[in-house]
Scaffold this motif. Structure first.
Motif, PDB file in Angstrom:
ATOM      1  N   GLU A 102       5.096 -28.711 -54.835  1.00  0.00           N
ATOM      2  CA  GLU A 102       6.401 -29.137 -55.339  1.00  0.00           C
ATOM      3  C   GLU A 102       7.461 -28.048 -55.211  1.00  0.00           C
ATOM      4  O   GLU A 102       8.552 -28.195 -55.760  1.00  0.00           O
ATOM      5  CB  GLU A 102       6.284 -29.588 -56.788  1.00  0.00           C
ATOM      6  CG  GLU A 102       5.361 -30.791 -56.965  1.00  0.00           C
ATOM      7  CD  GLU A 102       5.213 -31.211 -58.410  1.00  0.00           C
ATOM      8  OE1 GLU A 102       5.005 -32.416 -58.643  1.00  0.00           O
ATOM      9  OE2 GLU A 102       5.310 -30.344 -59.293  1.00  0.00           O
ATOM     10  N   GLY A 103       7.151 -26.968 -54.510  1.00  0.00           N
ATOM     11  CA  GLY A 103       8.124 -25.920 -54.276  1.00  0.00           C
ATOM     12  C   GLY A 103       8.140 -24.814 -55.311  1.00  0.00           C
ATOM     13  O   GLY A 103       8.986 -23.921 -55.229  1.00  0.00           O
ATOM     14  N   TYR A 104       7.218 -24.814 -56.270  1.00  0.00           N
ATOM     15  CA  TYR A 104       7.152 -23.780 -57.283  1.00  0.00           C
ATOM     16  C   TYR A 104       5.714 -23.658 -57.782  1.00  0.00           C
ATOM     17  O   TYR A 104       4.885 -24.538 -57.522  1.00  0.00           O
ATOM     18  CB  TYR A 104       8.095 -24.073 -58.455  1.00  0.00           C
ATOM     19  CG  TYR A 104       7.833 -25.391 -59.136  1.00  0.00           C
ATOM     20  CD1 TYR A 104       8.447 -26.564 -58.700  1.00  0.00           C
ATOM     21  CD2 TYR A 104       6.972 -25.475 -60.224  1.00  0.00           C
ATOM     22  CE1 TYR A 104       8.205 -27.773 -59.319  1.00  0.00           C
ATOM     23  CE2 TYR A 104       6.721 -26.689 -60.849  1.00  0.00           C
ATOM     24  CZ  TYR A 104       7.342 -27.829 -60.392  1.00  0.00           C
ATOM     25  OH  TYR A 104       7.096 -29.035 -61.016  1.00  0.00           O
ATOM     26  N   TYR A 105       5.441 -22.581 -58.501  1.00  0.00           N
ATOM     27  CA  TYR A 105       4.124 -22.331 -59.054  1.00  0.00           C
ATOM     28  C   TYR A 105       4.068 -22.742 -60.516  1.00  0.00           C
ATOM     29  O   TYR A 105       5.020 -22.563 -61.271  1.00  0.00           O
ATOM     30  CB  TYR A 105       3.753 -20.856 -58.935  1.00  0.00           C
ATOM     31  CG  TYR A 105       3.440 -20.422 -57.524  1.00  0.00           C
ATOM     32  CD1 TYR A 105       2.120 -20.370 -57.070  1.00  0.00           C
ATOM     33  CD2 TYR A 105       4.452 -20.067 -56.640  1.00  0.00           C
ATOM     34  CE1 TYR A 105       1.824 -19.978 -55.778  1.00  0.00           C
ATOM     35  CE2 TYR A 105       4.158 -19.681 -55.342  1.00  0.00           C
ATOM     36  CZ  TYR A 105       2.847 -19.636 -54.918  1.00  0.00           C
ATOM     37  OH  TYR A 105       2.554 -19.242 -53.640  1.00  0.00           O
ATOM     38  N   ILE A 106       2.933 -23.309 -60.913  1.00  0.00           N
ATOM     39  CA  ILE A 106       2.635 -23.599 -62.302  1.00  0.00           C
ATOM     40  C   ILE A 106       1.853 -22.417 -62.880  1.00  0.00           C
ATOM     41  O   ILE A 106       0.971 -21.865 -62.213  1.00  0.00           O
ATOM     42  CB  ILE A 106       1.805 -24.887 -62.439  1.00  0.00           C
ATOM     43  CG1 ILE A 106       2.529 -26.059 -61.780  1.00  0.00           C
ATOM     44  CG2 ILE A 106       1.516 -25.191 -63.903  1.00  0.00           C
ATOM     45  CD1 ILE A 106       3.837 -26.421 -62.428  1.00  0.00           C
ATOM     46  N   TRP A 107       2.182 -22.024 -64.109  1.00  0.00           N
ATOM     47  CA  TRP A 107       1.543 -20.883 -64.753  1.00  0.00           C
ATOM     48  C   TRP A 107       0.929 -21.273 -66.084  1.00  0.00           C
ATOM     49  O   TRP A 107       1.488 -22.067 -66.842  1.00  0.00           O
ATOM     50  CB  TRP A 107       2.554 -19.754 -64.996  1.00  0.00           C
ATOM     51  CG  TRP A 107       3.078 -19.145 -63.736  1.00  0.00           C
ATOM     52  CD1 TRP A 107       4.170 -19.536 -63.035  1.00  0.00           C
ATOM     53  CD2 TRP A 107       2.521 -18.030 -63.040  1.00  0.00           C
ATOM     54  NE1 TRP A 107       4.339 -18.740 -61.931  1.00  0.00           N
ATOM     55  CE2 TRP A 107       3.338 -17.804 -61.912  1.00  0.00           C
ATOM     56  CE3 TRP A 107       1.418 -17.203 -63.256  1.00  0.00           C
ATOM     57  CZ2 TRP A 107       3.084 -16.777 -60.997  1.00  0.00           C
ATOM     58  CZ3 TRP A 107       1.163 -16.188 -62.351  1.00  0.00           C
ATOM     59  CH2 TRP A 107       1.996 -15.986 -61.242  1.00  0.00           C
ATOM     60  N   GLY A 108      -0.235 -20.678 -66.385  1.00  0.00           N
ATOM     61  CA  GLY A 108      -0.810 -20.800 -67.706  1.00  0.00           C
ATOM     62  C   GLY A 108      -0.127 -19.859 -68.679  1.00  0.00           C
ATOM     63  O   GLY A 108       0.739 -19.058 -68.310  1.00  0.00           O
ATOM     64  N   GLN A 109      -0.526 -19.927 -69.941  1.00  0.00           N
ATOM     65  CA  GLN A 109       0.080 -19.100 -70.979  1.00  0.00           C
ATOM     66  C   GLN A 109      -0.437 -17.670 -70.979  1.00  0.00           C
ATOM     67  O   GLN A 109       0.185 -16.787 -71.570  1.00  0.00           O
ATOM     68  CB  GLN A 109      -0.151 -19.731 -72.355  1.00  0.00           C
ATOM     69  CG  GLN A 109       0.587 -21.043 -72.549  1.00  0.00           C
ATOM     70  CD  GLN A 109       2.083 -20.868 -72.482  1.00  0.00           C
ATOM     71  OE1 GLN A 109       2.660 -20.026 -73.172  1.00  0.00           O
ATOM     72  NE2 GLN A 109       2.727 -21.665 -71.633  1.00  0.00           N
ATOM     73  N   GLY A 110      -1.553 -17.421 -70.331  1.00  0.00           N
ATOM     74  CA  GLY A 110      -2.135 -16.097 -70.275  1.00  0.00           C
ATOM     75  C   GLY A 110      -3.253 -15.925 -71.283  1.00  0.00           C
ATOM     76  O   GLY A 110      -3.218 -16.499 -72.372  1.00  0.00           O
ATOM     77  N   THR A 111      -4.246 -15.127 -70.924  1.00  0.00           N
ATOM     78  CA  THR A 111      -5.350 -14.812 -71.814  1.00  0.00           C
ATOM     79  C   THR A 111      -5.634 -13.312 -71.732  1.00  0.00           C
ATOM     80  O   THR A 111      -5.672 -12.729 -70.651  1.00  0.00           O
ATOM     81  CB  THR A 111      -6.606 -15.645 -71.463  1.00  0.00           C
ATOM     82  OG1 THR A 111      -7.645 -15.376 -72.403  1.00  0.00           O
ATOM     83  CG2 THR A 111      -7.108 -15.355 -70.055  1.00  0.00           C
ATOM     84  N   GLN A 112      -5.808 -12.682 -72.889  1.00  0.00           N
ATOM     85  CA  GLN A 112      -5.972 -11.232 -72.962  1.00  0.00           C
ATOM     86  C   GLN A 112      -7.392 -10.825 -72.623  1.00  0.00           C
ATOM     87  O   GLN A 112      -8.358 -11.401 -73.144  1.00  0.00           O
ATOM     88  CB  GLN A 112      -5.614 -10.727 -74.361  1.00  0.00           C
ATOM     89  CG  GLN A 112      -5.812  -9.226 -74.560  1.00  0.00           C
ATOM     90  CD  GLN A 112      -4.792  -8.409 -73.812  1.00  0.00           C
ATOM     91  OE1 GLN A 112      -3.600  -8.674 -73.886  1.00  0.00           O
ATOM     92  NE2 GLN A 112      -5.267  -7.394 -73.088  1.00  0.00           N
ATOM     93  N   VAL A 113      -7.523  -9.827 -71.753  1.00  0.00           N
ATOM     94  CA  VAL A 113      -8.799  -9.185 -71.451  1.00  0.00           C
ATOM     95  C   VAL A 113      -8.675  -7.713 -71.810  1.00  0.00           C
ATOM     96  O   VAL A 113      -7.775  -7.028 -71.319  1.00  0.00           O
ATOM     97  CB  VAL A 113      -9.187  -9.354 -69.972  1.00  0.00           C
ATOM     98  CG1 VAL A 113     -10.407  -8.498 -69.636  1.00  0.00           C
ATOM     99  CG2 VAL A 113      -9.453 -10.813 -69.654  1.00  0.00           C
ATOM    100  N   THR A 114      -9.563  -7.228 -72.671  1.00  0.00           N
ATOM    101  CA  THR A 114      -9.546  -5.837 -73.103  1.00  0.00           C
ATOM    102  C   THR A 114     -10.898  -5.206 -72.823  1.00  0.00           C
ATOM    103  O   THR A 114     -11.928  -5.712 -73.268  1.00  0.00           O
ATOM    104  CB  THR A 114      -9.227  -5.731 -74.602  1.00  0.00           C
ATOM    105  OG1 THR A 114      -7.960  -6.341 -74.872  1.00  0.00           O
ATOM    106  CG2 THR A 114      -9.175  -4.275 -75.033  1.00  0.00           C
ATOM    107  N   VAL A 115     -10.898  -4.108 -72.080  1.00  0.00           N
ATOM    108  CA  VAL A 115     -12.118  -3.397 -71.717  1.00  0.00           C
ATOM    109  C   VAL A 115     -12.027  -1.985 -72.288  1.00  0.00           C
ATOM    110  O   VAL A 115     -11.152  -1.206 -71.904  1.00  0.00           O
ATOM    111  CB  VAL A 115     -12.323  -3.345 -70.201  1.00  0.00           C
ATOM    112  CG1 VAL A 115     -13.662  -2.693 -69.873  1.00  0.00           C
ATOM    113  CG2 VAL A 115     -12.246  -4.747 -69.603  1.00  0.00           C
ATOM    114  N   SER A 116     -12.924  -1.657 -73.199  1.00  0.00           N
ATOM    115  CA  SER A 116     -12.920  -0.339 -73.829  1.00  0.00           C
ATOM    116  C   SER A 116     -14.299  -0.027 -74.380  1.00  0.00           C
ATOM    117  O   SER A 116     -15.127  -0.920 -74.575  1.00  0.00           O
ATOM    118  CB  SER A 116     -11.883  -0.282 -74.956  1.00  0.00           C
ATOM    119  OG  SER A 116     -12.221  -1.166 -76.007  1.00  0.00           O
TER     120      SER A 116
END
Length: 117
Positions: A102-116
């Motif tokens: 459709e001429g654009y990208y769909i994006w999710g809300q994001g999910t946090q990844v933490t490595v420590s």
């Protein structure tokens, strides 16, 4: 109306693994021109992690080659990112994205990844 629903983020120790999921609602992953994942660490620009074209060809960032695997399950209408041998440098918010022509990208809300440790 079209949404990407992300899950699977969380915390891991160095060397550990996580699997991110991205379920599409209102569109079919199987016919998307492109599906994939980007990430953004604090103070940095959003960067490509992995993408998959409609023909099935994958593209990975150099920093994750050999550790991350992108896959698609058409029956589940879901895109996955298997992350192995995680390192602190992988800490970021991960975003699912898709192009349905459709001429654009769909994006999710994001999910946090933490490595420590």
């Amino acid at each position: 109306q079209v949404r990407l629903l992300e899950s699977g983020g969380g915390s891991a120790q160095p060397g550990g693994s996580l699997r991110l999921s991205c379920a599409a609602v209102g569109a079919e992953v199987s016919v998307a021109l492109m599906v994939g994942w980007y990430r953004q660490a604090p103070g940095k620009q959003r960067e490509l992690v992995a993408t998959m074209a409609r023909d099935g060809g994958n593209d990975y960032a150099d920093s994750v080659k050999g550790r991350f695997t992108l896959s698609r399950d058409n029956a589940e209408n879901t895109v996955y990112l298997q992350m192995n041998n995680l390192q602190p440098e992988d800490t970021a918010v991960y975003y699912c994205t898709a192009n349905f022509g459709e001429g654009y990208y769909i994006w999710g809300q994001g999910t946090q990844v933490t490595v420590s440790s």
